[in-house]
Design an enzyme around this catalytic site. Structure first.
Site, PDB file in Angstrom:
ATOM      1  N   ARG A 110      -7.125  23.583  62.722  1.00  0.00           N
ATOM      2  CA  ARG A 110      -7.710  22.536  63.553  1.00  0.00           C
ATOM      3  C   ARG A 110      -8.287  23.181  64.803  1.00  0.00           C
ATOM      4  NH1 ARG A 110     -10.780  19.495  65.550  1.00  0.00           N
ATOM      5  NH2 ARG A 110     -10.334  17.426  66.411  1.00  0.00           N
ATOM      6  N   HIS A 169       0.116  36.344  37.779  1.00  0.00           N
ATOM      7  CA  HIS A 169      -1.063  36.435  36.913  1.00  0.00           C
ATOM      8  C   HIS A 169      -1.572  37.847  36.683  1.00  0.00           C
ATOM      9  CE1 HIS A 169      -1.222  32.235  38.297  1.00  0.00           C
ATOM     10  NE2 HIS A 169      -1.655  32.019  37.073  1.00  0.00           N
ATOM     11  N   TYR A 187      -6.013  11.743  71.512  1.00  0.00           N
ATOM     12  CA  TYR A 187      -4.616  11.933  71.129  1.00  0.00           C
ATOM     13  C   TYR A 187      -3.678  10.977  71.854  1.00  0.00           C
ATOM     14  CZ  TYR A 187      -6.429  16.021  68.764  1.00  0.00           C
ATOM     15  OH  TYR A 187      -7.149  16.845  67.950  1.00  0.00           O
ATOM     16  N   CYS A 241      -1.099  17.754  62.793  1.00  0.00           N
ATOM     17  CA  CYS A 241      -2.149  17.142  63.595  1.00  0.00           C
ATOM     18  C   CYS A 241      -1.872  15.647  63.706  1.00  0.00           C
ATOM     19  CB  CYS A 241      -3.511  17.381  62.953  1.00  0.00           C
ATOM     20  SG  CYS A 241      -4.846  16.867  64.038  1.00  0.00           S
ATOM     21  N   HIS A 247      -1.708  25.342  30.543  1.00  0.00           N
ATOM     22  CA  HIS A 247      -1.424  26.272  31.651  1.00  0.00           C
ATOM     23  C   HIS A 247      -0.015  26.049  32.177  1.00  0.00           C
ATOM     24  CE1 HIS A 247      -1.972  27.413  36.087  1.00  0.00           C
ATOM     25  NE2 HIS A 247      -2.053  28.537  35.424  1.00  0.00           N
TER      26      HIS A 247
HETATM   27  N1  MTE Z   1      -5.486  25.240  70.939  1.00  0.00           N
HETATM   28  C1  MTE Z   1      -6.702  25.618  71.345  1.00  0.00           C
HETATM   29  N2  MTE Z   1      -6.811  26.590  72.267  1.00  0.00           N
HETATM   30  N3  MTE Z   1      -7.834  25.043  70.826  1.00  0.00           N
HETATM   31  C2  MTE Z   1      -7.752  24.035  69.886  1.00  0.00           C
HETATM   32  O1  MTE Z   1      -8.790  23.541  69.425  1.00  0.00           O
HETATM   33  N4  MTE Z   1      -6.276  22.560  68.569  1.00  0.00           N
HETATM   34  C3  MTE Z   1      -4.978  21.873  68.632  1.00  0.00           C
HETATM   35  C4  MTE Z   1      -3.837  22.875  68.682  1.00  0.00           C
HETATM   36  N5  MTE Z   1      -4.087  23.921  69.629  1.00  0.00           N
HETATM   37  C5  MTE Z   1      -6.468  23.598  69.464  1.00  0.00           C
HETATM   38  C6  MTE Z   1      -5.351  24.262  70.012  1.00  0.00           C
HETATM   39  C7  MTE Z   1      -4.730  20.932  67.569  1.00  0.00           C
HETATM   40  S1  MTE Z   1      -5.418  19.398  67.720  1.00  0.00           S
HETATM   41  C8  MTE Z   1      -3.875  21.200  66.536  1.00  0.00           C
HETATM   42  S2  MTE Z   1      -3.485  20.026  65.393  1.00  0.00           S
HETATM   43  C9  MTE Z   1      -3.255  22.535  66.390  1.00  0.00           C
HETATM   44  O2  MTE Z   1      -3.684  23.447  67.393  1.00  0.00           O
HETATM   45  C10 MTE Z   1      -3.608  23.135  65.050  1.00  0.00           C
HETATM   46  O3  MTE Z   1      -3.085  24.406  64.902  1.00  0.00           O
HETATM   47  P1  MTE Z   1      -3.524  25.311  63.676  1.00  0.00           P
HETATM   48  O4  MTE Z   1      -5.034  25.372  63.638  1.00  0.00           O
HETATM   49  O5  MTE Z   1      -2.896  26.634  63.863  1.00  0.00           O
HETATM   50  O6  MTE Z   1      -3.011  24.611  62.442  1.00  0.00           O
HETATM   51 MO    MO Z   2      -4.677  18.035  66.034  1.00  0.00          MO
END
Ligand code: MTE
Ligand code: MO
Length: 470
Positions: free
Chosen positions: A137, A64, A322, A185, A40
């Site tokens: 996330r 493809h 966090y 994250c 491939h």
């Molecule tokens: N914002 C809201 N309202 N709710 C969430 O759960 N998760 C946070 C952040 N903002 C979150 C949020 C976390 S921990 C991360 S790492 C990022 O959004 C992930 O953004 P994505 O899902 O667009 O990659």
């Molecule tokens: Mo996160």
């Protein structure tokens, strides 16, 4: 194709490895691609589709969709699928039932709430991570927001100054700023920490990170329009509130210190576009805040209000999560008040290709290694070092820095190196990468020393083991 055997989708799913043969589906055909994999042109990426449909990947890699390729695939056909893909029944008691569909390449880390990351080998294909391949996330169900009734409220604690903007206001009344910004994250690469000692959290690999171009008004313009001068206010924090709520009705919220908001004021984007498209529901439709250079957790999605306040957000994820601790802090003695919430992230890098466990050809004399590097606080990447002998000797990777100022490098730096296979290898080699940022901050050599109970800030040298079978 009449005459060929009939298989179900779950039959196909069992065929994902060389040993069990590798099957894929295309339309209603079943194909055995085991013997094709090594020839491939796109390498082992074809294995992403193993055990399932190849169509989503063909949509991703447009080359493809040509007659010849379909014909070639047809030669590998071993059977037919007759069943229709199952539609999931809608359960109105399930708060997650209205969540959006996700790209099949996204590897789930949990399903409710949904969390997932793309395979690492896809990450280095695009400087701007495609929206449907960007890690997700979520802490809560995904809100379903009606644009017409959408409002972004701006308020100041004390004087109680209050303004609100419609989606239309955000689009029409302000200059649209666009910047490529990495979101990562805090738990990216947690799976490496887990190998030392268990931690609480999603088992992220190296892809809970992505780089997108975000567009919208800058925070400073919005506040000015609301009559707020961020350099003059006495409040100490800026709070960002989302529309996703826990069962008790508390929304996801985060805050940043006013000092950081001042430092970044024209760089913080009230984003309504991701890579030139409306922001997908999973990533915060219709509006999210983008604060370049800091941890993912503060990049609030489904943004509904911005508040200037004397106190930081009291939200669980600001107060009791966090944060980074040393390795002797456990769940019996942890005091979340003793350290501040994570903001700027430390320097990191990872190898995206080859992936762990790759078999090189027996006569391979070199291997091309690719990956990403990034640091918090807009610190550009000045060096990525790579080793193919477990860290005894090093080479310099070639960097592809983004076109951004050195002290405001918010996007990632891709890098690449072609390394000679050591003559004395015993069938296995360990490839390592490590980056240095503009402040000459470097990554720790091993994860032991930075282990912490939540498995955050996992930025040790990244190691990938590959084999060279005899
Ligand atoms: N914002 C809201 N309202 N709710 C969430 O759960 N998760 C946070 C952040 N903002 C979150 C949020 C976390 S921990 C991360 S790492 C990022 O959004 C992930 O953004 P994505 O899902 O667009 O990659
Ligand atoms: Mo996160």
């Amino acid at each position: 194709q009449p005459g060929l055997p009939t298989y179900t989708l779950s039959d196909v799913e069992k065929h994902k490895t060389k040993e069990k043969r590798i099957w894929v589906t295309y339309k209603n055909g079943v194909y055995d691609i085991t013997d094709y994999v090594t020839s491939h042109p796109g390498g082992t990426k074809i294995l992403l589709a193993a055990g399932g449909s190849i169509e989503p990947y063909w949509n991703m890699y447009g080359v493809h969709k040509q007659g010849e390729i379909v014909e070639m695939l047809e030669e590998l056909r071993i059977g037919n699928i007759t069943e229709k893909p199952k539609e999931q029944a809608f359960d109105k008691n399930d708060p997650y039932a209205n969540d959006p569909k996700r790209h099949p390449a996204i590897i789930p880390a949990s399903s409710k709430p949904f969390n997932g990351e793309p395979p690492s080998a896809i990450l280095t294909d695009n400087f701007l991570t495609p929206n449907d391949l960007f890690y997700i996330r979520n802490h809560l169900p995904v809100p379903d927001v009606n644009l017409k009734s959408y409002k972004l409220d701006i308020s100041v604690q004390g004087p109680g100054k209050f303004t609100s903007f419609s989606f239309d206001d955000l689009k029409r009344k302000f200059h649209k700023k666009s910047t490529a910004v990495v979101l990562q994250c805090a738990g990216n690469r947690r799976s490496e920490m887990v190998k030392i000692k268990p931690v609480k959290g999603l088992n992220w690999g190296t892809s809970a990170i992505g780089n997108a171009e975000w567009s919208g008004p800058c925070l400073d313009d919005l506040l000015k329009q609301a009559g707020i001068d961020i350099d003059q206010v006495t409040q100490k924090h800026v709070l960002f509130c989302g529309m996703d709520k826990d069962p008790a009705g508390s929304p996801y919220e985060a805050s940043i210190p006013i000092e950081l908001a001042r430092l970044l004021k024209r760089d913080i984007i009230v984003a309504y576009e991701m890579n030139g498209q409306e922001i997908p529901r999973d990533h915060g439709y219709p509006v999210r805040i983008i604060i370049p250079g800091i941890v993912g957790a503060r990049q609030v999605k489904w943004l509904t209000s911005i508040k200037l306040s004397n106190e930081e957000s009291m939200c669980h994820w600001q107060q009791n999560d966090y944060k980074g601790f040393h390795s002797s802090i456990d769940w019996n003695n942890v005091n979340f008040k003793s350290v501040p919430a994570i903001m700027e992230l430390p320097v990191t890098s990872a190898i995206c290709e080859p992936i762990e466990g790759t078999d090189l050809a027996p006569d391979a004399d070199e291997v091309t290694v690719k990956g990403y590097a990034w640091s918090g606080g807009g610190r550009g990447i000045v060096r990525v070092d790579v080793s193919i002998d477990g860290g005894k000797t090093w080479d310099s990777a070639t960097l592809s820095p983004p076109k951004q100022p050195m002290y405001k490098t918010f996007a990632w730096t891709f890098w690449e190196a072609t390394l000679p296979i050591p003559k004395n290898h015993k069938g296995k080699v360990e490839i390592i990468c490590k980056a240095a940022d503009l402040s000459y901050n470097v990554q720790p050599d091993s994860v032991e020393g930075i282990w912490n109970l939540r498995g955050v800030l996992s930025n040790a040298w990244h190691r990938v083991n590959i084999s060279i079978p005899k």
